[in-house]
Design an enzyme around this catalytic site. Structure first.
Site, short mmCIF file in Angstrom:
data_model
loop_
_atom_site.label_atom_id
_atom_site.label_comp_id
_atom_site.label_asym_id
_atom_site.label_seq_id
_atom_site.Cartn_x
_atom_site.Cartn_y
_atom_site.Cartn_z
N ASP A 21 0.86 -1.17 0.00
CA ASP A 21 0.00 0.00 0.00
C ASP A 21 0.91 1.24 0.00
OD1 ASP A 21 -2.17 1.67 -0.09
OD2 ASP A 21 -3.25 0.70 1.52
C1 NOJ Z 1 -3.96 3.96 -0.02
C2 NOJ Z 1 -5.17 3.07 0.10
O1 NOJ Z 1 -5.14 2.35 1.32
C3 NOJ Z 1 -5.28 2.09 -1.05
O2 NOJ Z 1 -6.47 1.38 -0.92
C4 NOJ Z 1 -5.19 2.81 -2.35
O3 NOJ Z 1 -5.38 1.90 -3.41
C5 NOJ Z 1 -3.85 3.50 -2.44
N1 NOJ Z 1 -3.75 4.47 -1.36
C6 NOJ Z 1 -3.63 4.19 -3.77
O4 NOJ Z 1 -4.40 5.31 -3.89
#
Ligand code: NOJ
Length: 761
Positions: free
Chosen positions: A302
């Site tokens: 993430d």
């Molecule tokens: C953080 C989020 O937790 C995740 O779900 C998302 O896909 C990414 N950022 C990218 O934006």
């Protein structure tokens, strides 16, 4: 093929449920053809990857593992934007997120093709509930319990995004979300593992199709692996402390379902699980996902989560974080730049084996080959197709259909709804009545907010010309300004009926939007009381990304329709339901508490305990609260209709079940009302005695059926040993001989038929 809605799903759109859609289909120009990737056998792909790997330097290999954010930002801003193009030309980037549109993606892809080995980039984006056309938030879609419609919604989103240069969406979020304080419950399918697993599969198939490579599909990403939804105290990014049984029984199955459906990628998560950050969690990623499940796709971290392992106090520094993440099975580094900075040196120093890097690169290249990008890196970059697909009216027709299915009628005293077609005056009151942006909810990176139909617009279009719509805002979503109350009350006095539009605003739920108080914000309930005091019937439409708490409205409103965030066609869909052109059939995929103090309150977190409350009010020395009942405000599976259904004739084919066999549980449902309607009938199981204490109810099956007035249908559910099984103390998936209750009903708290079953040894 000149039309890319999957054939089995197409009829859903045209079931005649949507007025005028069939005509629209006839008039519509054929959508441009979409292409499948050049057929290349898996063996060929593996050979081509090996050839490429043999030519790659260590730095180029590490380059494939880096992902950076481009022109839009969905996380903490990065300072690398200006240097990215150079890095791309140098082969130091494998993927970009937050770049969209044919023009931009084409331009940036061209830079990647200037790199020594001309390896194309993967473009990824959070296409969570639609791209330009937005669908209801995923929690709302789950309330439809309509897997075909959910699949179609994901397909439309994928088709739009793929026409706009996107190869990969960071969806579906398959985290079980049982804590409404957690802002991200809006992004999942709710609290139930059985429903959540089916929705996970439907979404993966909707995004990807049966096989990767079509230009009307994008790669899916099952996220966030794992247990992110169980963050302590419902606070985003927090630690998770969970038993292995809970993990395997409740949180992992939707991921397994997504993997089995072919989800091309997984994303790990921000949380630590039992002390180990998911990003550095070898047990999750290597042992379970890539080991036991033999998962062939790749895992992206993430946003910045590899670097954040140092913040957790789990990695000493970036070098340690890189070493731990790659060893644990995180293949791609989203935005922390740690692999780029540290990984090559770690390999040179012998701290990380080349094979680990090669494995990660192979997994990523495999997807680039499967998408057909090596044969044509611009196959998702056709401006004509982009224009045509984004303008296709069927996208909005599908969004309207899905929005109608997502609405949940929580209460409807004295048949307040549907609204009479000949009403003289409707007072439409509340801070969300004319809202547009709010209706999209959180997560819409490319949504066109000017094209959203508000509730006001929807009602205006639908109401007869002789019906006057008296609008008053009354108050804001937040704050304590009551200056608009008088005007609102005056409008109510003047009207035959009040429709009130309240809720939280779009940015009160979603990522980093946890709340300790999930009560309807501001003075909205106070405004409701003032309107109710006029004596006029009040139907309340509640918008929100989570279960909200509301007291006066729950107790005194004449009708309540829960709208979630319904997307581009929200206002039209709401008008369809408020006027009875569509009979609501949504059922809650998540429990609504009476107050925050009752959390955790998911229906399957309820156990009998050693001291159960057996009679209402008899709570002395019982497992109870002295200031609130144990029951929620609205239970999992709850949702009313404009008609009524009678359940009868329960038959269980055999009172006893032998291993290897199955019993049929059948019963009849009759539409006893005056209008056609749909019912989601639910089967729950209770294991009466077992080596591990079981919940009072567990959903094991459901069926959504449609019945005309007076019509009956016999439903049959099959129960086999697997439906009675659970993880025992040794983590073995087992059904234990003994007695079970089989409960059939309209909601988890509205069981209509009950039978017994004995599992024989
Ligand atoms: C953080 C989020 O937790 C995740 O779900 C998302 O896909 C990414 N950022 C990218 O934006």
């Amino acid at each position: 093929m000149n039309f890319s809605f999957p054939k089995p799903l197409l009829p859903l759109l045209f079931l005649g449920l949507l007025p005028g859609t069939a005509a629209l289909a006839q008039k519509k120009k054929p959508a441009p053809a979409t292409a499948a990737a050049k057929a290349t056998s898996p063996a060929d792909i593996e050979r081509r990857i090996s050839d490429l790997l043999a030519q790659m330097t260590l730095e180029e290999k590490v380059g494939q593992l880096n992902q950076y954010s481009g022109r839009e930002v969905t996380g903490p801003a990065s300072d690398r934007k200006n240097t990215l193009l150079t890095s791309i030309r140098n082969g130091q980037v494998g993927s970009m997120l937050n770049v969209k549109g044919v023009k931009d993606t084409r331009e940036i892809q061209a830079e990647a093709l200037k790199s020594r080995l001309h390896i194309p980039l993967l473009f990824s984006l959070d296409v969570i509930h639609g791209y330009q056309t937005t669908f209801p938030i995923p929690l709302g879609e789950a309330a439809s319990w309509d897997l075909d419609a959910i699949r179609l919604g994901a397909h439309v989103a994928a088709r739009e995004a793929a026409a706009s240069g996107i190869h990969w969406t960071f969806a579906p979020m398959v985290d079980i979300g049982r804590d409404p304080r957690w802002g991200r419950v809006m992004e999942g399918a709710g609290e139930d593992t059985y429903l959540g697993s089916l929705v996970a599969k439907a979404r993966v198939l909707g995004f990807q199709g049966e096989k990767l490579g079509g230009t009307d599909a994008v790669m899916a990403c099952a996220k966030h692996f794992a247990a992110y939804g169980a963050a302590l105290a419902g606070r985003d990014y927090n630690a998770v402390d969970m038993s292995e049984q809970q993990l395997w029984e409740t949180y992992l199955p939707p991921f397994k379902a997504a993997a089995d459906a072919g989800a091309a990628t997984f994303m790990n998560s921000f949380n630590a699980l039992n002390g180990v950050p998911a990003t550095g969690n070898r047990y999750l990623q290597r042992d379970i996902l890539k080991g036991q499940w033999q998962y062939p796709g790749f895992v992206v971290s993430d946003w910045g989560s590899i670097g954040e392992m140092a913040n957790w106090g789990y990695a000493t520094d970036k070098t340690d974080a890189a070493q731990r993440a790659i060893t644990a099975g995180s293949d791609m580094d989203m935005e922390s730049d740690v692999y780029h900075q540290k990984l090559a040196q770690l390999v040179k120093d012998g701290q990380v084996k080349t094979e680990l890097v090669d494995d990660a690169v192979r997994r990523i290249l495999r997807k680039k080959f499967e998408l057909g990008l090596f044969d044509d890196p611009y196959r998702f970059s056709d401006e004509t197709r982009e224009k045509q697909v984004l303008a296709d009216p069927q996208n909005r027709a599908a969004a309207r259909q899905m929005a109608r299915k997502s609405l949940v009628l929580l209460k409807n005293d004295n048949a307040t709804l549907p609204l009479g077609k000949t009403l003289r005056r409707i007072a439409l009151i509340g801070p969300i009545a004319k809202a547009k942006r709010d209706l999209n909810g959180s997560w819409n990176v490319d949504a066109d907010t000017t094209r959203i139909t508000s509730l006001y617009d929807g009602l205006r279009q639908r109401a007869s010309k002789t019906t006057e719509l008296l609008y008053a805002k009354g108050c804001e979503v937040s704050g304590d300004n009551r200056a608009g109350f008088d005007q609102a009350v005056a409008a109510a006095r003047n009207a035959d009926v009040v429709v009130m539009a309240v809720g939280e605003s779009w940015d009160m739920s979603g990522e980093a939007k946890s709340r300790t108080d999930i009560h309807l914000p501001g003075v909205q309930e106070e405004l409701f009381k003032a309107l109710k005091a006029t004596g006029k019937p009040v139907a309340v439409v509640v918008f929100g990304g989570r279960p909200l708490v509301f007291d006066a409205i729950a107790e005194q409103a004449d009708a309540i329709l829960y709208a979630w965030w319904p997307g581009s066609e929200g206002g039209t869909a709401l008008a369809d339901v408020l006027y009875g052109d569509y009979n609501p059939a949504g059922k809650l995929p998540i429990t609504f508490p009476r107050n925050v103090g009752q959390i955790p309150i998911a229906y399957n977190q309820q156990y009998n305990t050693g001291r159960p409350v057996t009679k209402p009010g008899d709570i002395r020395y019982k497992s109870a609260y002295i200031d609130a009942p144990n029951t929620p405000r609205y239970a999992f599976g709850h949702g009313l209709s404009y008609t009524s259904f009678k359940y009868s004739d329960l038959k269980i084919s055999h009172p006893q079940l032998q291993a290897g066999e199955a019993v049929q549980v059948s019963f009849t449902i009759t539409n006893t009302g005056k209008v056609a309607g749909e019912e989601v009938t639910q089967l729950y199981v209770r294991d009466l005695v077992s080596s591990v204490v079981r919940p009072l109810k567990e959903l094991k099956d459901f069926r959504k059926i449609s019945l005309k007035p007076g019509e009956s249908q016999t439903i049959t559910f099959t129960v086999d040993k697997n439906k009675l099984a659970f993880y025992n103390a040794k983590l073995e998936w087992q059904a234990e001989p003994g007695k079970f209750n089989l409960l059939v009903g309209s909601a988890s708290d509205d069981i209509r038929l009950e039978g017994a079953l004995e599992l024989l040894p």
